[in-house]
Design an enzyme around this catalytic site. Structure first.
Site, PDB file in Angstrom:
ATOM      1  N   LYS A 166       0.827  -1.208   0.000  1.00  0.00           N
ATOM      2  CA  LYS A 166       0.000   0.000   0.000  1.00  0.00           C
ATOM      3  C   LYS A 166       0.870   1.270   0.000  1.00  0.00           C
ATOM      4  O   LYS A 166       0.583   2.235  -0.720  1.00  0.00           O
ATOM      5  CB  LYS A 166      -0.917  -0.038   1.223  1.00  0.00           C
ATOM      6  CG  LYS A 166      -1.613   1.241   1.587  1.00  0.00           C
ATOM      7  CD  LYS A 166      -2.672   1.661   0.587  1.00  0.00           C
ATOM      8  CE  LYS A 166      -3.381   2.929   1.049  1.00  0.00           C
ATOM      9  NZ  LYS A 166      -4.093   3.592  -0.032  1.00  0.00           N
TER      10      LYS A 166
ATOM     11  N   LYS B 200       1.914  11.491   5.569  1.00  0.00           N
ATOM     12  CA  LYS B 200       2.146  10.342   6.481  1.00  0.00           C
ATOM     13  C   LYS B 200       2.542   9.104   5.667  1.00  0.00           C
ATOM     14  O   LYS B 200       3.516   8.416   5.973  1.00  0.00           O
ATOM     15  CB  LYS B 200       0.859  10.083   7.270  1.00  0.00           C
ATOM     16  CG  LYS B 200       0.725   8.676   7.857  1.00  0.00           C
ATOM     17  CD  LYS B 200      -0.690   8.393   8.344  1.00  0.00           C
ATOM     18  CE  LYS B 200      -1.722   8.205   7.284  1.00  0.00           C
ATOM     19  NZ  LYS B 200      -2.289   6.929   6.993  1.00  0.00           N
TER      20      LYS B 200
HETATM   21  P1  NAD Z   1     -10.458  11.026   8.130  1.00  0.00           P
HETATM   22  O1  NAD Z   1      -9.546  11.957   8.847  1.00  0.00           O
HETATM   23  O2  NAD Z   1     -11.519  11.560   7.237  1.00  0.00           O
HETATM   24  O3  NAD Z   1     -11.191  10.041   9.191  1.00  0.00           O
HETATM   25  C1  NAD Z   1     -10.609   9.565  10.358  1.00  0.00           C
HETATM   26  C2  NAD Z   1     -11.717   9.455  11.409  1.00  0.00           C
HETATM   27  O4  NAD Z   1     -11.153   8.895  12.597  1.00  0.00           O
HETATM   28  C3  NAD Z   1     -12.309  10.816  11.801  1.00  0.00           C
HETATM   29  O5  NAD Z   1     -13.731  10.782  11.696  1.00  0.00           O
HETATM   30  C4  NAD Z   1     -11.870  11.010  13.258  1.00  0.00           C
HETATM   31  O6  NAD Z   1     -12.818  11.730  14.041  1.00  0.00           O
HETATM   32  C5  NAD Z   1     -11.749   9.560  13.702  1.00  0.00           C
HETATM   33  N1  NAD Z   1     -10.919   9.383  14.883  1.00  0.00           N
HETATM   34  C6  NAD Z   1      -9.749   9.997  15.198  1.00  0.00           C
HETATM   35  N2  NAD Z   1      -9.283   9.548  16.368  1.00  0.00           N
HETATM   36  C7  NAD Z   1     -10.169   8.599  16.794  1.00  0.00           C
HETATM   37  C8  NAD Z   1     -10.213   7.755  17.933  1.00  0.00           C
HETATM   38  N3  NAD Z   1      -9.266   7.789  18.874  1.00  0.00           N
HETATM   39  N4  NAD Z   1     -11.276   6.914  18.067  1.00  0.00           N
HETATM   40  C9  NAD Z   1     -12.262   6.877  17.120  1.00  0.00           C
HETATM   41  N5  NAD Z   1     -12.253   7.668  16.022  1.00  0.00           N
HETATM   42  C10 NAD Z   1     -11.208   8.501  15.857  1.00  0.00           C
HETATM   43  O7  NAD Z   1      -9.499  10.026   7.334  1.00  0.00           O
HETATM   44  P2  NAD Z   1      -9.867   9.098   6.068  1.00  0.00           P
HETATM   45  O8  NAD Z   1      -9.596   9.868   4.821  1.00  0.00           O
HETATM   46  O9  NAD Z   1     -11.172   8.432   6.274  1.00  0.00           O
HETATM   47  O10 NAD Z   1      -8.678   8.030   6.201  1.00  0.00           O
HETATM   48  C11 NAD Z   1      -8.670   7.012   7.212  1.00  0.00           C
HETATM   49  C12 NAD Z   1      -7.548   6.042   6.908  1.00  0.00           C
HETATM   50  O11 NAD Z   1      -7.747   5.473   5.597  1.00  0.00           O
HETATM   51  C13 NAD Z   1      -6.158   6.695   6.890  1.00  0.00           C
HETATM   52  O12 NAD Z   1      -5.218   5.794   7.394  1.00  0.00           O
HETATM   53  C14 NAD Z   1      -5.910   6.948   5.415  1.00  0.00           C
HETATM   54  O13 NAD Z   1      -4.537   7.005   5.115  1.00  0.00           O
HETATM   55  C15 NAD Z   1      -6.604   5.750   4.793  1.00  0.00           C
HETATM   56  N6  NAD Z   1      -7.091   5.955   3.415  1.00  0.00           N
HETATM   57  C16 NAD Z   1      -7.761   7.085   3.045  1.00  0.00           C
HETATM   58  C17 NAD Z   1      -8.208   7.219   1.717  1.00  0.00           C
HETATM   59  C18 NAD Z   1      -8.941   8.465   1.237  1.00  0.00           C
HETATM   60  O14 NAD Z   1      -9.073   8.621   0.004  1.00  0.00           O
HETATM   61  N7  NAD Z   1      -9.423   9.334   2.097  1.00  0.00           N
HETATM   62  C19 NAD Z   1      -7.966   6.202   0.792  1.00  0.00           C
HETATM   63  C20 NAD Z   1      -7.307   5.044   1.224  1.00  0.00           C
HETATM   64  C21 NAD Z   1      -6.869   4.928   2.533  1.00  0.00           C
END
Ligand code: NAD
Length: 298
Positions: A171, A240
């Site tokens: 990834k 990150k």
């Molecule tokens: P985001 O910031 O939109 O969502 C993260 C969520 O986690 C938020 O709603 C936040 O409130 C919550 N959170 C934070 N701390 C927390 C805790 N202690 N307990 C419970 N909830 C908590 O991020 P995202 O874009 O949804 O990405 C999430 C993961 O997926 C990341 O690792 C990212 O790298 C990966 N990812 C994202 C995408 C994308 O296109 N956005 C694609 C593939 C992978």
């Protein structure tokens, strides 16, 4: 009786993925520190929980989609974390956590006989909504067989073997490339605009030629040519990922000169536009340097 699933982290990816599990008929106990997104999931049919342990007291298989590796560790292994819960058997981390942290969390959970599944995903919010993600998986084979029906709700799975972190390595490599092609495409398109070309036409040419890539095919048409810069992936998340990728390559003795440049470019984008900016904001720096905007003429 249907297995109760858990979902922790209802952000840009977690919210649509939870919606897909609910739509497929699976009961889901959900938690997010953001009360608004938790309430929205509850309105869609999820059962709201008060914390990670509360989820793990009710759900056997728990999905996590969290913004950074430290939060993934705390949610899994912390004093109020999943490992304190009574019912959790399997944790499926769909976050991009990096191989080192994946190994640490897998080891910690194993002390409580909880299996760990690395399952980082690729395909963005669009893929999460439509169920067309690439789901990259490493875990024990019998655990994979058990979680596969749920992973298929999200998209197509690729099994990388049983070593914790292997899926994360694949990834990270992908995400470094995805960020790199934004930078390189921006440089080429800024040159085109300065020479008088319509960047929309230039994107079409590239997409029919050997330079085609995920930035010219998807990110520029959706978020750069219209000037919205809202593709849906935060600069902090891309930074990150690329930072972890370059660090991992270095640890393995693999030079990553191009990846190192992309990492620094994302650091600059984060410094200038902030961690919550969209990662397509990388393009604005090139635009600024070149003195042009890469916008569609039509
Ligand atoms: P985001 O910031 O939109 O969502 C993260 C969520 O986690 C938020 O709603 C936040 O409130 C919550 N959170 C934070 N701390 C927390 C805790 N202690 N307990 C419970 N909830 C908590 O991020 P995202 O874009 O949804 O990405 C999430 C993961 O997926 C990341 O690792 C990212 O790298 C990966 N990812 C994202 C995408 C994308 O296109 N956005 C694609 C593939 C992978």
């Amino acid at each position: 009786m249907a297995i109760t699933l858990g979902f922790i982290g209802l952000g840009a990816m977690g919210t649509p993925m939870t919606a897909r599990l609910l739509a497929a008929g699976h009961p889901v106990v959900a938690y997010d520190t953001n009360e608004a997104v938790l309430a929205a999931a509850a309105a869609q049919g999820a059962t709201g929980a008060g914390g990670a342990k509360d989820v793990a007291d009710q759900a056997e298989i728990i999905f996590c989609s969290l913004p950074n590796p430290q939060i993934s560790r705390d949610v899994a292994l912390g004093p109020d974390g999943i490992m304190q819960g009574a019912k959790a058997r399997i944790v499926v981390d769909i976050s991009t956590t990096g191989p080192a942290m994946a190994g640490t969390i897998a080891k910690g959970l194993a002390e409580r006989n909880i299996a760990w599944v690395d399952a980082p995903v690729s395909g963005g919010i669009k893929g999460a909504v439509n169920g067309t993600l690439a789901v990259i998986v490493s875990c024990r084979k019998e655990t994979y067989d058990e979680v596969l029906p749920f992973l298929q709700v999200f998209g197509k799975s690729f099994y990388c073997g049983d070593k914790a972190g292997s899926a994360q390595v694949a990834k990270l490599g992908n995400n470094m490339i995805a960020a790199a092609v934004i930078l390189l495409s921006a440089e080429a398109l800024a040159m085109g605009v300065k020479a008088g070309l319509d960047p929309a036409v230039m994107c079409e040419i590239i997409n029919a030629s050997t330079g085609r890539n995920s930035a010219t095919q998807d990110k520029f048409p959706r978020a750069v040519l219209p000037g919205t810069f809202d593709f849906g992936f935060k600069t902090s998340l891309s930074y990150k990922d690329v930072k972890m990728c370059v660090d991992e390559a270095e640890a393995l003795g693999v030079p990553m000169v191009g990846g190192g440049m992309v990492r620094q470019f994302l650091a600059a984008t984060q410094a200038k536009y902030g961690p919550n900016s969209d990662f397509t904001s990388m393009v604005k720096i090139i635009e600024d340097w070149a003195g042009v905007e890469i916008r569609s003429k039509t």
